[in-house]
Enzyme design. Structure first.
Site, PDB file in Angstrom:
ATOM      1  N   LYS A 170       4.092  10.014   8.584  1.00  0.00           N
ATOM      2  CA  LYS A 170       5.182   9.366   7.816  1.00  0.00           C
ATOM      3  C   LYS A 170       6.059   8.856   8.757  1.00  0.00           C
ATOM      4  CE  LYS A 170       4.381  11.549   3.743  1.00  0.00           C
ATOM      5  NZ  LYS A 170       4.145  10.764   2.543  1.00  0.00           N
ATOM      6  N   ASP A 172       3.060   5.794   6.349  1.00  0.00           N
ATOM      7  CA  ASP A 172       3.350   5.791   5.105  1.00  0.00           C
ATOM      8  C   ASP A 172       4.889   5.549   5.141  1.00  0.00           C
ATOM      9  OD1 ASP A 172       4.094   6.745   2.325  1.00  0.00           O
ATOM     10  OD2 ASP A 172       2.714   8.170   2.360  1.00  0.00           O
ATOM     11  N   GLU A 210       1.535   2.244   3.902  1.00  0.00           N
ATOM     12  CA  GLU A 210       1.649   2.688   2.795  1.00  0.00           C
ATOM     13  C   GLU A 210       3.123   2.605   2.088  1.00  0.00           C
ATOM     14  OE1 GLU A 210       0.400   6.753   0.039  1.00  0.00           O
ATOM     15  OE2 GLU A 210      -0.842   6.026   2.104  1.00  0.00           O
ATOM     16  N   GLU A 245       0.832   5.337  -5.543  1.00  0.00           N
ATOM     17  CA  GLU A 245       1.091   6.818  -6.117  1.00  0.00           C
ATOM     18  C   GLU A 245       2.336   6.876  -6.894  1.00  0.00           C
ATOM     19  OE1 GLU A 245       3.573   9.237  -2.947  1.00  0.00           O
ATOM     20  OE2 GLU A 245       1.946   8.147  -1.706  1.00  0.00           O
ATOM     21  N   ASP A 282      -3.606   8.290  -8.560  1.00  0.00           N
ATOM     22  CA  ASP A 282      -3.637   9.749  -8.657  1.00  0.00           C
ATOM     23  C   ASP A 282      -3.803   9.983 -10.026  1.00  0.00           C
ATOM     24  OD1 ASP A 282      -2.434  12.207  -8.820  1.00  0.00           O
ATOM     25  OD2 ASP A 282      -1.071  12.021  -7.166  1.00  0.00           O
ATOM     26  N   HIS A 293      -4.176   9.561  -3.896  1.00  0.00           N
ATOM     27  CA  HIS A 293      -2.967  10.386  -3.375  1.00  0.00           C
ATOM     28  C   HIS A 293      -3.252  11.965  -3.646  1.00  0.00           C
ATOM     29  CE1 HIS A 293       1.032  11.912  -4.380  1.00  0.00           C
ATOM     30  NE2 HIS A 293       1.318  11.548  -3.224  1.00  0.00           N
TER      31      HIS A 293
END
Length: 374
Positions: A168, A197, A223, A249, A272, A299
């Site tokens: 992240k 992400d 992402e 997602e 997802d 996801h």
């Protein structure tokens, strides 16, 4: 064959340890909304969705009970397309995403589980049967970790047989993010996939500055670099920057995916089943992606998604997410040599230990039973 009973259950599942990302902050638990369907001849299917923390869990479960269950009782569960459209249009006016589509997702997944179980087929083969496995990646929710902690987490993924890593990011300081990315790249070497992400945190201009700075680290994707509503912004990041974009997602319909893909905003559509409309919608997104020569990633809900990715020819990576049911599963997801293997049990093969998870059940359990005929 008719649907006789639909049960809805709500659980607040604690995480093994708190996790943090750039936009949602600290997360200590997630809500699990379970739907169980039983037919008049005893066939069963189970599906579920989830939400972050306790937000929306009761509302999703209530929507299933009050608005979707009455549409299902007495219906033929094998007619999934007909039931999906019936539910979609019943919910359409109050919301084509959010709580409405989360509720639809749990029901749809239960219907597919029931149908595959009746056919005595594992889901991956029932949906198409391209392969029995999907390449896995470790998706840490690790925004607040120090670099040594990131390296420890990465080693844990490698020890578990996972060969691709995502971390992240989303800070204001791009230099600080470069330091963290560089440490992971050096640790895993040049041959393993590395992704980042942003969780929608940045503006388009911030994202463009960042991807140019990140180019030397050979990232497989970036992402959710900006908000999902900005399709043109995603197109700019995808086409003007040197790193492919993954997003999806927070897209909640096949139409949103169609727009993002067709307008060139994404290399790796990220679907997802828990918030898109279930397996029915995910498979349609997979086919849209295939038509645009894009590979689908997923996801979370790895124990379900592995069967979906294994079914299709254009599968990308399966996320092994921090929101896990592992402690409550009868059968653990098999991961070895970088791949997760789909269950060969009939249906999706996910079996929850109901006795073990019972301690986390919220005082919400309703069912609707088909009225007897005389």
């Amino acid at each position: 064959m008719k649907i006789e009973k639909v049960e809805t259950e709500l659980y607040h599942v604690p995480l093994a340890k708190p996790v943090v990302d750039a936009i949602h902050g600290v997360q200590r638990e997630f809500s699990l909304i379970v739907v169980k369907i039983t037919t008049d001849d005893g066939a069963t299917g189970m599906g579920y969705t989830y939400s972050v923390g306790k937000v929306g869990g009761t509302s999703i479960a209530t929507l299933v009970k009050d608005n979707l269950v009455p549409l299902l009782i007495g219906e033929d569960p094998r007619r999934i397309e007909q039931l999906w459209n019936k539910m979609w249009w019943a919910l359409h006016y109050v919301g084509r995403s959010g709580i409405a589509v989360f509720a639809l997702s749990a029901v749809d997944t239960a219907l597919w589980d029931l149908k595959a179980r009746m056919a005595n087929e594992p889901m991956w083969r029932f949906l198409g049967g391209h392969d029995n496995k999907a390449e896995a990646y470790g998706g840490g929710i690790d925004f607040d970790m120090t670099i040594p902690q990131l390296l420890d987490q990465t080693q844990g993924f490698l020890d578990a047989g996972i060969r691709a890593i995502k971390i992240k990011i989303g800070r204001e300081s791009i230099a600080q993010e470069c330091e963290r990315i560089a440490a992971i790249r050096e640790f895993i070497g040049p041959d393993k996939k590395l992704m980042v992400d942003v969780n929608m945190k940045w503006s388009v201009e911030q994202a463009l500055r960042a991807v140019r700075a990140f180019e030397k680290y050979d990232l497989y994707w970036i992402e959710e670099p900006t908000i999902p509503d900005d399709i043109e912004g995603h197109r700019r990041i995808e086409t003007e920057g040197p790193i492919p974009v993954a997003t999806g997602e927070n897209l909640h319909s096949i139409y949103e995916f169609k727009e993002m893909i067709s307008r060139g905003g994404v290399s790796f559509p990220d679907a997802d089943i828990s918030n898109l409309g279930g397996i029915t919608a995910l498979m349609k997104v997979a086919h849209i992606a295939e038509a645009y020569n894009r590979n689908l990633t997923t996801h979370g809900i790895q124990e379900m998604h592995v069967s979906c990715l294994a079914a299709i020819p254009n599968a990308s990576l399966l996320e092994i997410h921090a929101f896990r049911l592992d402690d409550f599963l009868v059968h653990q997801l098999e991961i070895r040599d970088g791949y997760a293997y789909a269950s060969d049990r009939p249906g999706h093969g996910v079996e929850i230990d109901w006795e073990k998870i019972a301690a986390h059940r919220v005082a919400f359990s309703e069912e609707c039973v088909m009225a007897p005929t005389y």
